[in-house]
Motif scaffolding. Structure first.
Motif, PDB file in Angstrom:
ATOM      1  N   VAL A 108       0.958  -1.294  -0.081  1.00 43.11           N
ATOM      2  CA  VAL A 108      -0.023   0.007  -0.050  1.00 43.11           C
ATOM      3  C   VAL A 108       0.964   1.190  -0.129  1.00 43.11           C
ATOM      4  N   ARG A 109       0.687   2.115  -0.944  1.00 40.38           N
ATOM      5  CA  ARG A 109       1.500   3.215  -1.122  1.00 40.38           C
ATOM      6  C   ARG A 109       0.669   4.778  -0.715  1.00 40.38           C
ATOM      7  N   LEU A 110       1.058   5.326   0.058  1.00 39.58           N
ATOM      8  CA  LEU A 110       0.415   6.401   0.754  1.00 39.58           C
ATOM      9  C   LEU A 110       1.252   7.683   0.666  1.00 39.58           C
ATOM     10  N   GLN A 111       0.626   8.380  -0.527  1.00 35.61           N
ATOM     11  CA  GLN A 111       1.452   9.748  -0.727  1.00 35.61           C
ATOM     12  C   GLN A 111       0.746  11.019  -0.208  1.00 35.61           C
ATOM     13  N   ALA A 112       1.142  11.819   0.348  1.00 35.34           N
ATOM     14  CA  ALA A 112       0.759  13.069   0.833  1.00 35.34           C
ATOM     15  C   ALA A 112       1.183  14.369   0.218  1.00 35.34           C
ATOM     16  N   PRO A 113       0.802  14.818  -0.783  1.00 39.83           N
ATOM     17  CA  PRO A 113       1.142  15.718  -1.396  1.00 39.83           C
ATOM     18  C   PRO A 113       0.924  17.134  -0.710  1.00 39.83           C
ATOM     19  N   GLN A 147       2.260  -0.656  14.680  1.00 40.24           N
ATOM     20  CA  GLN A 147       2.162  -0.960  16.189  1.00 40.24           C
ATOM     21  C   GLN A 147       0.800  -1.461  16.218  1.00 40.24           C
ATOM     22  N   GLU A 148      -0.416  -0.722  15.549  1.00 39.68           N
ATOM     23  CA  GLU A 148      -1.734  -1.188  15.592  1.00 39.68           C
ATOM     24  C   GLU A 148      -2.043  -2.230  14.649  1.00 39.68           C
ATOM     25  N   ARG A 149      -1.335  -2.565  13.616  1.00 34.25           N
ATOM     26  CA  ARG A 149      -1.615  -3.657  12.768  1.00 34.25           C
ATOM     27  C   ARG A 149      -0.605  -4.604  12.802  1.00 34.25           C
ATOM     28  N   THR A 150      -1.012  -5.783  12.858  1.00 32.07           N
ATOM     29  CA  THR A 150       0.118  -6.885  12.984  1.00 32.07           C
ATOM     30  C   THR A 150       0.315  -7.333  11.549  1.00 32.07           C
ATOM     31  N   ASP A 151      -0.541  -7.185  10.736  1.00 32.97           N
ATOM     32  CA  ASP A 151      -0.286  -7.630   9.319  1.00 32.97           C
ATOM     33  C   ASP A 151       0.714  -6.852   8.457  1.00 32.97           C
ATOM     34  N   LEU A 152       1.171  -5.716   8.887  1.00 29.73           N
ATOM     35  CA  LEU A 152       1.953  -5.176   8.180  1.00 29.73           C
ATOM     36  C   LEU A 152       3.511  -5.451   8.775  1.00 29.73           C
ATOM     37  N   LEU A 153       4.160  -5.738   7.746  1.00 29.95           N
ATOM     38  CA  LEU A 153       5.725  -6.125   7.926  1.00 29.95           C
ATOM     39  C   LEU A 153       6.797  -5.143   7.839  1.00 29.95           C
ATOM     40  N   PHE A 154       6.624  -4.351   6.771  1.00 28.82           N
ATOM     41  CA  PHE A 154       7.793  -3.157   6.670  1.00 28.82           C
ATOM     42  C   PHE A 154       7.114  -2.101   6.116  1.00 28.82           C
ATOM     43  N   ALA A 155       7.748  -0.955   6.693  1.00 27.24           N
ATOM     44  CA  ALA A 155       7.131   0.325   6.132  1.00 27.24           C
ATOM     45  C   ALA A 155       8.546   1.014   5.757  1.00 27.24           C
ATOM     46  N   PHE A 156       8.608   1.804   4.731  1.00 27.74           N
ATOM     47  CA  PHE A 156       9.592   2.572   3.900  1.00 27.74           C
ATOM     48  C   PHE A 156       8.987   4.122   3.967  1.00 27.74           C
ATOM     49  N   VAL A 157       9.696   5.038   4.487  1.00 28.22           N
ATOM     50  CA  VAL A 157       9.278   6.508   4.821  1.00 28.22           C
ATOM     51  C   VAL A 157      10.303   7.022   3.862  1.00 28.22           C
ATOM     52  N   GLY A 158       9.724   7.714   2.665  1.00 27.25           N
ATOM     53  CA  GLY A 158      10.330   8.509   1.823  1.00 27.25           C
ATOM     54  C   GLY A 158       9.986  10.205   1.766  1.00 27.25           C
ATOM     55  N   ARG A 159      10.263  10.765   0.809  1.00 28.12           N
ATOM     56  CA  ARG A 159       9.670  12.079   0.602  1.00 28.12           C
ATOM     57  C   ARG A 159       8.128  12.222   0.700  1.00 28.12           C
ATOM     58  N   ALA A 160       7.730  12.819   1.578  1.00 26.83           N
ATOM     59  CA  ALA A 160       6.290  12.856   1.769  1.00 26.83           C
ATOM     60  C   ALA A 160       5.490  11.616   1.215  1.00 26.83           C
ATOM     61  N   GLU A 161       5.611  10.474   1.603  1.00 31.25           N
ATOM     62  CA  GLU A 161       4.975   9.205   1.463  1.00 31.25           C
ATOM     63  C   GLU A 161       5.630   8.003   2.210  1.00 31.25           C
ATOM     64  N   ILE A 162       4.701   7.300   2.327  1.00 31.35           N
ATOM     65  CA  ILE A 162       5.086   5.820   3.146  1.00 31.35           C
ATOM     66  C   ILE A 162       4.486   4.736   2.053  1.00 31.35           C
ATOM     67  N   SER A 163       5.296   3.611   2.266  1.00 31.96           N
ATOM     68  CA  SER A 163       4.928   2.335   1.573  1.00 31.96           C
ATOM     69  C   SER A 163       4.966   1.374   2.732  1.00 31.96           C
ATOM     70  N   LEU A 164       3.893   0.538   2.424  1.00 36.93           N
ATOM     71  CA  LEU A 164       3.598  -0.627   3.593  1.00 36.93           C
ATOM     72  C   LEU A 164       3.674  -1.989   2.835  1.00 36.93           C
ATOM     73  N   LEU A 165       4.283  -2.758   3.481  1.00 36.72           N
ATOM     74  CA  LEU A 165       4.295  -4.376   2.919  1.00 36.72           C
ATOM     75  C   LEU A 165       3.536  -4.944   3.829  1.00 36.72           C
ATOM     76  N   LEU A 166       2.420  -5.701   3.480  1.00 36.86           N
ATOM     77  CA  LEU A 166       1.543  -6.533   4.149  1.00 36.86           C
ATOM     78  C   LEU A 166       1.894  -8.229   3.995  1.00 36.86           C
ATOM     79  N   GLU A 167       1.673  -8.637   5.122  1.00 36.56           N
ATOM     80  CA  GLU A 167       1.755 -10.193   5.152  1.00 36.56           C
ATOM     81  C   GLU A 167       0.823 -10.937   4.410  1.00 36.56           C
ATOM     82  N   GLY A 169      -2.692   4.076  -2.990  1.00 35.44           N
ATOM     83  CA  GLY A 169      -2.530   3.282  -4.190  1.00 35.44           C
ATOM     84  C   GLY A 169      -2.304   2.029  -3.530  1.00 35.44           C
ATOM     85  N   ILE A 170      -2.529   0.829  -4.331  1.00 32.22           N
ATOM     86  CA  ILE A 170      -2.169  -0.570  -3.870  1.00 32.22           C
ATOM     87  C   ILE A 170      -1.609  -1.413  -4.983  1.00 32.22           C
ATOM     88  N   TYR A 171      -0.469  -2.017  -4.650  1.00 32.36           N
ATOM     89  CA  TYR A 171       0.349  -2.805  -5.715  1.00 32.36           C
ATOM     90  C   TYR A 171       0.169  -4.249  -5.456  1.00 32.36           C
TER      91      TYR A 171
END
Length: 237
Positions: free
Chosen positions: A28-33, A66-86, A124-126
């Motif tokens: 899941v890709r979260l962009q915050a323009p 912390q709140e969702r155990t199905d999230l394995l990895f988060a990448f924080v870049g420039r004004a966005e977050i990407s989350l890998l789910l199990e 967005g979702i990949y």
């Protein structure tokens, strides 16, 4: 009557009949323009790499894990977050629409509270059919973050020399990372001194306890790059 109407209208609910396919990696890709607008339009922060923006982004990603155990990895870049789910998220056949809506709304609320300004994540979702594509996705995110950091510092160097903001933006637009590094060298900016969390992004993930205890959540502001990042990701795949 109401139950019948609800059932009839449910067939028109957009994307609700779809489900995450099994044996597929989901990011899941979260962009915050809106974050960029807080810097550019309102002047509340010194560019998108202001620590007062970077830290709330990392904290938002940390709270999600912390709140969702199905999230394995988060990448924080420039004004966005990407989350890998199990994978269990896919086996439960969850709706991708419900997944991105819940994740984006929670992240938006968390970040807005921290900044004291309304900020909405655009989700967005990949759906990636193999681990190599997961590695490629996050490698791409890291390279995008690196180029953005170099461009931002190049613009700051031009502004410090009296170049107006629009001209500074045009100057770096479309430039490669190598060209931006050369420009920064000309402006006597040491690229090696740019903080790693700006150039390479930050990672949040659970680290296993060698003694067999519960895993601990690790915030890593100095992520490895290249093959090092791919090696890190493989433990989640």
């Amino acid at each position: 009557m109401y139950g019948t109407t609800e059932q009839r209208l449910a067939s028109f609910l957009f994307l609700d009949t779809l489900a995450l396919p099994p044996e597929t990696f989901t990011v899941v890709r979260l962009q915050a323009p809106g974050i960029l607008a807080l810097s550019r339009d309102k002047g509340l922060f010194d560019g998108p790499f202001d620590p007062r923006l970077g830290k709330p982004l990392v904290k938002t990603a940390t709270l999600l894990l912390q709140e969702r155990t199905d999230l394995l990895f988060a990448f924080v870049g420039r004004a966005e977050i990407s989350l890998l789910l199990e994978m269990t998220t896919h086996r439960d056949r969850r709706s991708p629409w419900a997944l991105v809506a819940a994740t984006a709304s929670l992240a938006s609320a968390r970040l807005s509270l921290q900044l004291g300004e309304p900020v909405a994540f655009e989700p967005g979702i990949y759906l990636l059919p193999g681990g190599e594509l997961v590695e490629e996705y996050f490698a791409w995110q890291q390279e995008t973050t690196r180029r953005a950091a170099l461009a931002e510092h190049c613009q700051q160097a031009l502004l410090a020399k009296g170049v107006d903001r629009d001209a500074a933006h045009r100057n770096v637009q479309g430039a490669t990372s190598e060209e931006l590094i050369a420009a920064l060298t000309e402006h006597r900016v040491d690229v090696a001194q740019i903080p790693s969390w700006q150039k390479d992004g930050s990672g949040i993930y659970r680290r296993r306890d060698p003694a067999g205890g519960l895993p601990t959540l690790l915030v890593d502001p100095e992520l490895p790059t290249g093959e090092g990042l791919r090696h890190l990701l493989r433990q989640f795949l």
